[in-house]
Scaffold this motif. Sequence first.
Motif, mmCIF file in Angstrom:
data_model
loop_
_atom_site.group_PDB
_atom_site.id
_atom_site.type_symbol
_atom_site.label_atom_id
_atom_site.label_comp_id
_atom_site.label_asym_id
_atom_site.label_seq_id
_atom_site.Cartn_x
_atom_site.Cartn_y
_atom_site.Cartn_z
ATOM 1 N N ALA A 28 37.392 44.148 52.018
ATOM 2 C CA ALA A 28 37.689 44.270 50.586
ATOM 3 C C ALA A 28 39.160 43.930 50.388
ATOM 4 O O ALA A 28 40.025 44.442 51.098
ATOM 5 C CB ALA A 28 37.383 45.678 50.086
ATOM 6 N N TRP A 29 39.452 43.046 49.432
ATOM 7 C CA TRP A 29 40.829 42.629 49.193
ATOM 8 C C TRP A 29 41.413 43.496 48.074
ATOM 9 O O TRP A 29 40.878 43.532 46.956
ATOM 10 C CB TRP A 29 40.879 41.160 48.804
ATOM 11 C CG TRP A 29 40.662 40.243 49.968
ATOM 12 C CD1 TRP A 29 41.602 39.794 50.846
ATOM 13 C CD2 TRP A 29 39.425 39.642 50.375
ATOM 14 N NE1 TRP A 29 41.028 38.954 51.775
ATOM 15 C CE2 TRP A 29 39.693 38.854 51.521
ATOM 16 C CE3 TRP A 29 38.104 39.729 49.897
ATOM 17 C CZ2 TRP A 29 38.706 38.141 52.170
ATOM 18 C CZ3 TRP A 29 37.118 39.026 50.547
ATOM 19 C CH2 TRP A 29 37.421 38.231 51.672
ATOM 20 N N ILE A 30 42.494 44.181 48.388
ATOM 21 C CA ILE A 30 43.143 45.094 47.445
ATOM 22 C C ILE A 30 44.540 44.589 47.133
ATOM 23 O O ILE A 30 45.286 44.178 48.039
ATOM 24 C CB ILE A 30 43.206 46.520 48.024
ATOM 25 C CG1 ILE A 30 41.781 47.058 48.230
ATOM 26 C CG2 ILE A 30 43.989 47.451 47.099
ATOM 27 C CD1 ILE A 30 41.729 48.416 48.911
ATOM 28 N N GLU B 254 40.823 45.373 43.039
ATOM 29 C CA GLU B 254 39.980 45.285 44.242
ATOM 30 C C GLU B 254 38.908 44.224 44.037
ATOM 31 O O GLU B 254 38.230 44.200 43.019
ATOM 32 C CB GLU B 254 39.313 46.631 44.540
ATOM 33 C CG GLU B 254 38.387 46.585 45.758
ATOM 34 C CD GLU B 254 37.690 47.900 46.034
ATOM 35 O OE1 GLU B 254 36.725 47.918 46.827
ATOM 36 O OE2 GLU B 254 38.109 48.918 45.439
ATOM 37 N N ASP C 14 46.273 47.810 39.961
ATOM 38 C CA ASP C 14 45.474 48.193 41.127
ATOM 39 C C ASP C 14 44.172 47.406 41.046
ATOM 40 O O ASP C 14 43.313 47.709 40.219
ATOM 41 C CB ASP C 14 45.219 49.702 41.117
ATOM 42 C CG ASP C 14 44.389 50.148 42.317
ATOM 43 O OD1 ASP C 14 44.173 49.336 43.236
ATOM 44 O OD2 ASP C 14 43.946 51.314 42.321
ATOM 45 N N ASN D 35 35.590 42.920 46.152
ATOM 46 C CA ASN D 35 34.780 43.377 47.269
ATOM 47 C C ASN D 35 33.463 42.604 47.323
ATOM 48 O O ASN D 35 32.530 42.905 46.583
ATOM 49 C CB ASN D 35 34.504 44.880 47.118
ATOM 50 C CG ASN D 35 33.907 45.479 48.375
ATOM 51 O OD1 ASN D 35 33.497 44.776 49.292
ATOM 52 N ND2 ASN D 35 33.849 46.799 48.412
#
Length: 232
Positions: free
Chosen positions: A154-156, A145, A143, A147
């Motif tokens: 925000a790229w997740i 992120e 997971d 930002n």
Amino acid sequence: NYMKKFLEPGHELQIYGSYASNFRDEENKYSEKEIDAELNSIDELIDSTRTLQEGNGRTIVGKLDYTLPVFENGKIEAGYQVQLSSLDNDYRFQNISNSSWIDDTSKYNPYFFSQNVQSGYVIFSNLGDKFGYMAGLRTEFTDREFNPDLRDTAWIYEKFDFFPTMHISYKLPYSIELMASYSRRLDRPRPWYLDPFVEVIDPNNVRQGNPMLEPEYTNSFELTMQKRFNKN
């Protein structure tokens, strides 16, 4: 770190935890001027810039490993691990003006990066008189992120991965042993590989990342023959 050893040899439980933090304060200067053949200045300073980077990073790791002997020379291993990482990064680009450094706000680029990796594994291995093997499977959930502070996006990145592994060995006459193995692993991108902002190191060197960059996967195969001559 904590280890619990049970009555049966090789039967044990280990628990491990760690916390680490780091701080980075980096300055890069670039200047340009004309000189003669003897390296003496023949003109005023043409250009001078510098970049400033400050970063605060934190990593927390928790791990549990369990080993249970089975049969005469076999064992089962299982475990779980969680790794939490985060980074606050501040980047500034400055030009010199009247002997003072002035921020170029068009190149201001702070960002926040976090990554949560959770993994579990199970391995079964056994060793006989001639034939030995080890088979395992590890699964990981990532997971991530990235930002940038000055953008609304925000790229997740979230993904489950599976990593099998297999090792076998066979003993032949005349002290010859054959071994074969297969494993799969990955290499995750560093935070600065993800930054889409054009970061100027100096006028001749810039870098730009891809916030959706995926990990690099490697499938490794190996075949080995080993021959022993007495103790060699």
